[in-house]
Design an enzyme around this catalytic site. Structure first.
Site, PDB file in Angstrom:
ATOM      1  N   HIS A   1      -7.621  -3.960   9.884  1.00  0.00           N
ATOM      2  CA  HIS A   1      -7.585  -3.882   8.342  1.00  0.00           C
ATOM      3  C   HIS A   1      -6.018  -4.530   7.948  1.00  0.00           C
ATOM      4  O   HIS A   1      -5.388  -4.798   8.789  1.00  0.00           O
ATOM      5  CB  HIS A   1      -7.332  -2.464   7.877  1.00  0.00           C
ATOM      6  CG  HIS A   1      -5.976  -1.729   8.546  1.00  0.00           C
ATOM      7  ND1 HIS A   1      -6.449  -0.685   9.539  1.00  0.00           N
ATOM      8  CD2 HIS A   1      -4.792  -1.520   8.077  1.00  0.00           C
ATOM      9  CE1 HIS A   1      -5.236   0.018   9.687  1.00  0.00           C
ATOM     10  NE2 HIS A   1      -4.328  -0.571   8.716  1.00  0.00           N
TER      11      HIS A   1
ATOM     12  N   GLU B   1      -9.839  -1.650   4.544  1.00  0.00           N
ATOM     13  CA  GLU B   1     -10.533  -0.881   5.717  1.00  0.00           C
ATOM     14  C   GLU B   1     -11.879  -1.939   6.146  1.00  0.00           C
ATOM     15  O   GLU B   1     -12.537  -2.215   4.966  1.00  0.00           O
ATOM     16  CB  GLU B   1     -10.832   0.321   5.888  1.00  0.00           C
ATOM     17  CG  GLU B   1      -9.296   1.256   5.786  1.00  0.00           C
ATOM     18  CD  GLU B   1      -8.920   1.415   7.203  1.00  0.00           C
ATOM     19  OE1 GLU B   1      -9.106   0.738   8.254  1.00  0.00           O
ATOM     20  OE2 GLU B   1      -8.018   2.183   7.432  1.00  0.00           O
TER      21      GLU B   1
ATOM     22  N   ASP C   1       0.876  -1.212   0.034  1.00  0.00           N
ATOM     23  CA  ASP C   1      -0.137   0.096  -0.046  1.00  0.00           C
ATOM     24  C   ASP C   1       0.837   1.238   0.001  1.00  0.00           C
ATOM     25  O   ASP C   1       2.081   1.082   0.144  1.00  0.00           O
ATOM     26  CB  ASP C   1      -0.921   0.117   1.241  1.00  0.00           C
ATOM     27  CG  ASP C   1      -0.348  -0.330   2.556  1.00  0.00           C
ATOM     28  OD1 ASP C   1       0.817  -0.129   2.647  1.00  0.00           O
ATOM     29  OD2 ASP C   1      -1.185  -0.533   3.413  1.00  0.00           O
TER      30      ASP C   1
ATOM     31  N   ASN D   1      -8.213  -2.085  13.909  1.00  0.00           N
ATOM     32  CA  ASN D   1      -9.521  -2.679  13.465  1.00  0.00           C
ATOM     33  C   ASN D   1      -9.743  -3.586  12.536  1.00  0.00           C
ATOM     34  O   ASN D   1     -10.560  -3.902  11.950  1.00  0.00           O
ATOM     35  CB  ASN D   1     -10.139  -1.355  12.593  1.00  0.00           C
ATOM     36  CG  ASN D   1      -9.564  -0.978  11.340  1.00  0.00           C
ATOM     37  OD1 ASN D   1      -8.657  -1.341  11.029  1.00  0.00           O
ATOM     38  ND2 ASN D   1     -10.084   0.289  10.973  1.00  0.00           N
TER      39      ASN D   1
HETATM   40  C1  GLP Z   1      -0.640   0.788   8.239  1.00  0.00           C
HETATM   41  C2  GLP Z   1      -0.555   0.023   7.137  1.00  0.00           C
HETATM   42  C3  GLP Z   1      -0.748  -1.522   7.367  1.00  0.00           C
HETATM   43  C4  GLP Z   1      -0.258  -1.846   8.436  1.00  0.00           C
HETATM   44  C5  GLP Z   1      -0.740  -1.219   9.754  1.00  0.00           C
HETATM   45  C6  GLP Z   1       0.044  -1.443  11.039  1.00  0.00           C
HETATM   46  O1  GLP Z   1      -2.234   1.287   8.583  1.00  0.00           O
HETATM   47  N1  GLP Z   1      -1.365   0.350   5.834  1.00  0.00           N
HETATM   48  O2  GLP Z   1      -0.431  -2.081   6.271  1.00  0.00           O
HETATM   49  O3  GLP Z   1      -0.392  -3.243   9.083  1.00  0.00           O
HETATM   50  O4  GLP Z   1      -0.242   0.265   9.448  1.00  0.00           O
HETATM   51  O5  GLP Z   1       0.913  -0.580  11.456  1.00  0.00           O
HETATM   52  P1  GLP Z   1       1.842  -0.875  12.767  1.00  0.00           P
HETATM   53  O6  GLP Z   1       2.671  -1.871  12.440  1.00  0.00           O
HETATM   54  O7  GLP Z   1       2.533   0.446  13.045  1.00  0.00           O
HETATM   55  O8  GLP Z   1       0.879  -0.991  13.878  1.00  0.00           O
END
Ligand code: GLP
Length: 247
Positions: free
Chosen positions: A138, A143, A67, A136
């Site tokens: 995702h 989402e 992403d 949440n």
């Molecule tokens: C972002 C990314 C996700 C990732 C998430 C978790 O929202 N788009 O792909 O899984 O962050 O991030 P963290 O590892 O900082 O909790």
């Protein structure tokens, strides 16, 4: 789903980097779709150290990102391109032709989605899809929603995810409201999926994943129940009240 429980983020980094290296040993031309976020950082640090210490040939591996924020300059310090370049691609000296990154500044984001889908079509599927877990549920920027886009698409970032990600920006206003994200069709086609989560903030989503059995767009990670090769690597804090059940 297979669970691996680690003492702390450092141990998680050690274990996940070994899983990635195992994949590359198995297939030196692996196509890896890898995430940003804070959770994978220890894994990337171990990976870089080990590749250098072992003089491991990683030159045939191709890297994809799952992403990317929309509307940020590509060299913005919070673009996912910058993150992956700094954490993984530059330290591993990955050549440009093996970096398949979404472009945050394409003035035509729809065209960027089509371009990315063509790149995925050329390889048919990822050998490894790795991601963190949103609070949440995702996955990438898929989402909670009433339906999912199958392939790479423009995604609205939920307010709760923007708030969770605001820690990387100087204010919530700066967090983009949209992103480009791979879709569930390509995630599910991946030969192997590794998810990582650390810290107590992830305990509720892990509890929900373990205690419920339904598959619903309200809880995107639930779709991975239908995949036959998913490994979820957690530290003890992310296990929360499910620690006994998982160990
Ligand atoms: C972002 C990314 C996700 C990732 C998430 C978790 O929202 N788009 O792909 O899984 O962050 O991030 P963290 O590892 O900082 O909790």
């Amino acid at each position: 789903m297979k669970f691996i429980i680690c003492e702390n983020p450092a141990e998680l980094g050690e274990i996940v980097s070994e899983l990635i290296l195992d994949q590359i040993r198995y297939n030196p031309s692996s196509k890896l779709c890898i995430p940003t976020g804070s959770t994978p950082i220890p894994a990337y640090q171990h990976l870089v150290q080990k590749v250098k210490a072992l003089d491991f040939d990683i030159s045939h591996v191709h890297f994809y990102n799952l992403d990317e924020y929309l509307g940020l300059p590509r060299d913005h310090e919070q673009s996912y391109q910058t993150f992956l370049s700094q954490q993984v691609l530059d330290p591993l000296e990955i050549k440009a032709s093996h970096r398949h990154l979404l472009r945050s500044d394409n003035p035509n984001p729809q065209e960027e989605c089509i371009r990315n889908n063509k790149e995925i079509d050329e390889i048919k599927c990822f050998d490894l899809f790795m991601d963190g877990i949103g609070e949440n549920g995702h996955i990438a920027f898929n989402e909670p929603a009433t339906y999912f886009e199958a392939r790479t698409h423009i995604a609205d970032i939920s307010e709760s995810t923007r708030i969770a990600n605001a820690r990387f920006f100087s204010s919530l206003d700066e967090v983009p409201k949209q992103a480009i994200s791979v879709g569930f069709e390509d995630i599910m086609k991946s030969k192997m999926i590794i998810l990582v989560a650390t810290g107590a903030k992830k305990a509720p989503v892990i509890k929900k994943l373990i205690s419920e059995t339904n598959i619903t767009c309200d809880f995107p990670i639930s779709f991975l129940r239908m995949h036959n090769n998913v490994t979820i690597v957690l530290d003890k804090l992310a296990c929360g009240s499910c620690l006994d059940q998982l160990t």
